[in-house]
Structure formats: C-alpha cells, structure tokens
Design a protein around this motif. Structure first.
Motif, PDB file in Angstrom:
ATOM      1  N   ALA A  50       0.829  -1.204   0.000  1.00  0.00           N
ATOM      2  CA  ALA A  50       0.000   0.000   0.000  1.00  0.00           C
ATOM      3  C   ALA A  50       0.864   1.255   0.000  1.00  0.00           C
ATOM      4  O   ALA A  50       0.551   2.238  -0.655  1.00  0.00           O
ATOM      5  N   ARG A  51       1.994   1.161   0.727  1.00  0.00           N
ATOM      6  CA  ARG A  51       2.872   2.337   0.788  1.00  0.00           C
ATOM      7  C   ARG A  51       3.476   2.692  -0.562  1.00  0.00           C
ATOM      8  O   ARG A  51       3.802   3.833  -0.817  1.00  0.00           O
ATOM      9  N   GLU A  52       3.623   1.667  -1.408  1.00  0.00           N
ATOM     10  CA  GLU A  52       4.192   1.936  -2.746  1.00  0.00           C
ATOM     11  C   GLU A  52       3.406   3.030  -3.450  1.00  0.00           C
ATOM     12  O   GLU A  52       3.944   3.787  -4.245  1.00  0.00           O
ATOM     13  N   TRP A  54       2.318   5.723  -2.425  1.00  0.00           N
ATOM     14  CA  TRP A  54       2.731   7.098  -2.140  1.00  0.00           C
ATOM     15  C   TRP A  54       3.853   7.531  -3.058  1.00  0.00           C
ATOM     16  O   TRP A  54       4.142   8.706  -3.176  1.00  0.00           O
ATOM     17  N   GLY A  55       4.498   6.580  -3.681  1.00  0.00           N
ATOM     18  CA  GLY A  55       5.528   6.937  -4.652  1.00  0.00           C
ATOM     19  C   GLY A  55       6.874   7.253  -4.036  1.00  0.00           C
ATOM     20  O   GLY A  55       7.735   7.842  -4.676  1.00  0.00           O
ATOM     21  N   TRP A  56       7.085   6.859  -2.763  1.00  0.00           N
ATOM     22  CA  TRP A  56       8.383   7.152  -2.161  1.00  0.00           C
ATOM     23  C   TRP A  56       9.149   5.881  -1.824  1.00  0.00           C
ATOM     24  O   TRP A  56      10.125   5.912  -1.085  1.00  0.00           O
ATOM     25  N   ALA A  57       8.680   4.774  -2.369  1.00  0.00           N
ATOM     26  CA  ALA A  57       9.338   3.511  -2.037  1.00  0.00           C
ATOM     27  C   ALA A  57      10.814   3.551  -2.433  1.00  0.00           C
ATOM     28  O   ALA A  57      11.670   3.047  -1.717  1.00  0.00           O
ATOM     29  N   TRP A  58      11.101   4.193  -3.553  1.00  0.00           N
ATOM     30  CA  TRP A  58      12.505   4.252  -3.997  1.00  0.00           C
ATOM     31  C   TRP A  58      13.367   4.971  -2.974  1.00  0.00           C
ATOM     32  O   TRP A  58      14.517   4.623  -2.742  1.00  0.00           O
TER      33      TRP A  58
END
Lengths: 287, 96
Positions: A50-52, A54-58
């Motif tokens: 789910a956190r992916e 947010w687009g900050w997984a990288w």
C-alpha cells in the motif's frame, strides 16, 4: 500539481500515514476474523504494497541501501580509507587542473570589454619573443591608430595584482612606474635601448577595429622601425596579436598542450576508478 | 472504478468497501486486501478520496474514506469510458 504536493505531504507525514494504514489493516483483519476468515496473509507485506502508492518507495530503498553501504564501509576502515584516498586524489587532480585552466584561459580578466584587449608579441619566421623593447613599444603606441590604448609591462602586469596566486603568494613591496626606471636603477637603458627586449605589450583595439586590421597596421610600423633600427628588428618580424582578455595568452599550440594535460588528468581519474574497481574485486574475492 | 462507485453513496471504511462490493455483486466479485489498500492509498495521493477518523459499528476508531469532487469527476470519466467499451463489446457479440 495538486498531486505533487500531496505526494510531498505523504513524505512528510509518512509516520502518521503509516500508523493510519496499520490501523486500517488491523481493523480489516479483526473484521475478517469476526466473519470467520483467518487467512488474511502477511499484514506487513500488505502495508508495504500500500505504501508503494505514495511513490516514495525508492527513497526508502535508497536510504536502506545507504545504511547498508555505510555499515559495510564502517566494518572495513582500511578499505574505506583507501577508497576515499584514491577517489579523492583522482577527483582533486582533475578539479585543480581544470580550475587552473579555467582561471588562466577561460575566465576573462576583470576589466572593461576584455574582448577588445589584445596581447602583442614579436614573431618572425624563425624567432619568437613575447617581450619587446620599450622604445619600440613607445613607437607603436604613438603611431598605431588601430589601438585606442596601449600598455607596456615590466614584470607582472598590474591587472593581476588583485590575484595573489599570480605573484606566487608574495606581494611586491613596491611598484615602480616603468618610466621612473632610470632614476632608480643607475645606468638603466630600458627606456631608450631598442635592443633591450624587456616589456610585454597589451593594446586595446579602437572601436570597430579587428585584430587583423591592427596587425596589418602594426606590421607596417614594424617595417618602419626596421628601417630606423636595422640591427634590433628581426628579418620578417611582425607583431602577432592574440586575445589578451585572459590571464594567459593561449596560442594554438598551447591549446594542444592544454588538451593533452586535460586528457592526462582524465586518465588519472580513470585510473583511480580502475584502482577502486580492483580494490572492490579483491574484497569480493577474499569474501 | 468499483471502489469509487461504492464510495459515492457515502463515507465508508476499508473493510466495508470490500464487503459491499462482494455483496452488491451477488458474491461474484471479491476485492483482495492486497489490492484494496494499495488502491485506496493511490486514490488518496491522487486526491480522489480523503480519509477521516470515525467510529465503526464495532465501536472501534477507523478511517472512513470519502469521495472528493475530483473523485466524482474521475468516477464519471471512468464510467463513461467503461460504457463505451462494454457497448463496443456488446456490438461485436450481437453482430459478429
């Protein structure tokens, strides 16, 4: 646009958002258990997925990688030291070489219209000198119409005074106007001897005049000088102009040298990279 | 699209979204948790929904998701494109 700011907000509030997400998932699991379903799966994995969104997984992964890298480096300080040294030297040599080149050849001098300043040097088919005698300079200065101003310098050009480096870090104790030379140095012929090549000449091109036009006029003046002082002017001598708005006057041969030096310093960087690669390889092999 | 449509009738929490889709589709469709929550997060980021704290029917603090005007717009766009596609498929099934 709005989405971009929301993403940034996600990044800033990620702890809170993560807690909220956890609460969501936890609640879902409770409800599912109540409904008699037990195979909910891995809640951590679910939250990660789910956190992916947010687009900050990288970024998370980057931070993880950096932590990992730092731990590895801290564990072998000798290797770290070598790597830092090798890279530091490689990069340092390059930076200093290129900033030196930039300083002497690329950055214009802090004067008005550096483009119109030309450096004038004596040339002939078989001779070359960047210095000329003061009386020749005076002759050129007085007769050249293509130059709006001319300057002769003995020693270090005054326009470089503001730059400590050009004097090797030393400030001269005294600056003498050249015209006063005979008063201070007994028997000095600098101002009168056509054979005493001791000054360097700069000129400012008159408005609308190109360096080529100035060269032509100065060539005619050189011929006139040779007629007056046959012994002191070389056969086939002429004044060569080059752009003088820089600390160092670059001849085309010097560009070749500079390019070669540049290539060499780049090679140094390449070699240091290769060294580091070798170190890494050796480390990997011992592991 | 289904999630947006379910949210259109009012704010509801994550578990209920899955339940409602399951029930409304006569138990044909089931929304995986592994899909539901990532999608909800994406919608939050896109600004289609917002989340507010509320109390669930089991007396627990949970987040209720609510459609924003932007989400409504998105729903409308997705519905119309879905209609176009199904019409086209129907057309083919009837005439081919």
């Amino acid at each position: 646009m709005g989405e971009f700011f929301r993403r940034i907000r996600c990044l800033i509030n990620r702890r809170r958002l993560d807690a909220e997400l956890e609460s969501d998932v936890e609640f879902h699991r409770e409800m599912a258990a109540r409904a008699g379903r037990r195979n909910f799966g891995n809640t951590l994995r679910l939250r990660e997925q789910a956190r992916e969104a947010w687009g900050w997984a990288w970024l998370d992964r980057l931070v993880q990688d950096l932590h990992f890298g730092l731990r590895i480096l801290a564990r072998s300080p000798g290797f770290t030291l070598m790597a830092v040294l090798v890279l530091g030297i490689g990069i340092g040599v390059n930076v200093s070489a290129f900033s030196l080149f930039d300083m002497v050849a690329l950055k214009p001098l802090p004067v008005r219209d550096p483009d119109t300043i030309v450096r004038l040097e004596r040339r002939s088919p078989n001779s070359y000198s960047s210095e000329m005698s003061y009386p020749s300079f005076a002759f050129y200065r007085d007769h050249a119409k293509t130059l709006s101003a001319a300057m002769a310098v003995l020693g270090v050009p005054p326009m470089q005074i503001d730059d400590d480096a050009s004097l090797g870090g030393q400030h001269p104790d005294i600056w003498l106007p050249m015209a006063q030379q005979p008063y201070f140095i007994a028997g000095s012929h600098v101002l009168t001897d056509f054979g005493d090549s001791s000054v360097r000449m700069w000129g400012r091109l008159a408005p609308g005049v190109t360096a080529k036009m100035a060269e032509q006029e100065l060539g005619a003046l050189t011929n006139e000088l040779r007629r007056q002082h046959p012994g002191d002017i070389w056969d086939g001598e002429y004044l060569q102009s080059s752009t003088g708005g820089h600390l160092q006057v670059m001849q085309s041969e010097m560009y070749r040298v500079a390019a070669m030096a540049g290539a060499l310093t780049l090679l140094i960087l390449a070699v240091s990279c290769a060294n580091l690669g070798g170190l890494l390889l050796a480390k990997a092999v011992t592991r | 699209m289904l999630i947006l449509r379910v949210l259109q009738s009012g704010p509801i929490h994550g578990y209920a979204i899955g339940q409602r889709i399951h029930v409304l589709s006569s138990e044909v469709l089931a929304v995986e948790e592994g899909l539901l929550y990532p999608t909800l997060q994406k919608m939050l980021v896109k600004g289609w929904v917002i989340a507010e704290w509320g109390i669930s029917e089991t007396n627990r603090k949970v987040r209720f998701y609510r459609l924003t005007p932007e989400g409504r717009k998105q729903l409308k766009a997705e519905l119309s494109s879905y209609d176009r596609v199904t019409q086209a498929i129907q057309e083919i099934l009837r005439t081919a």
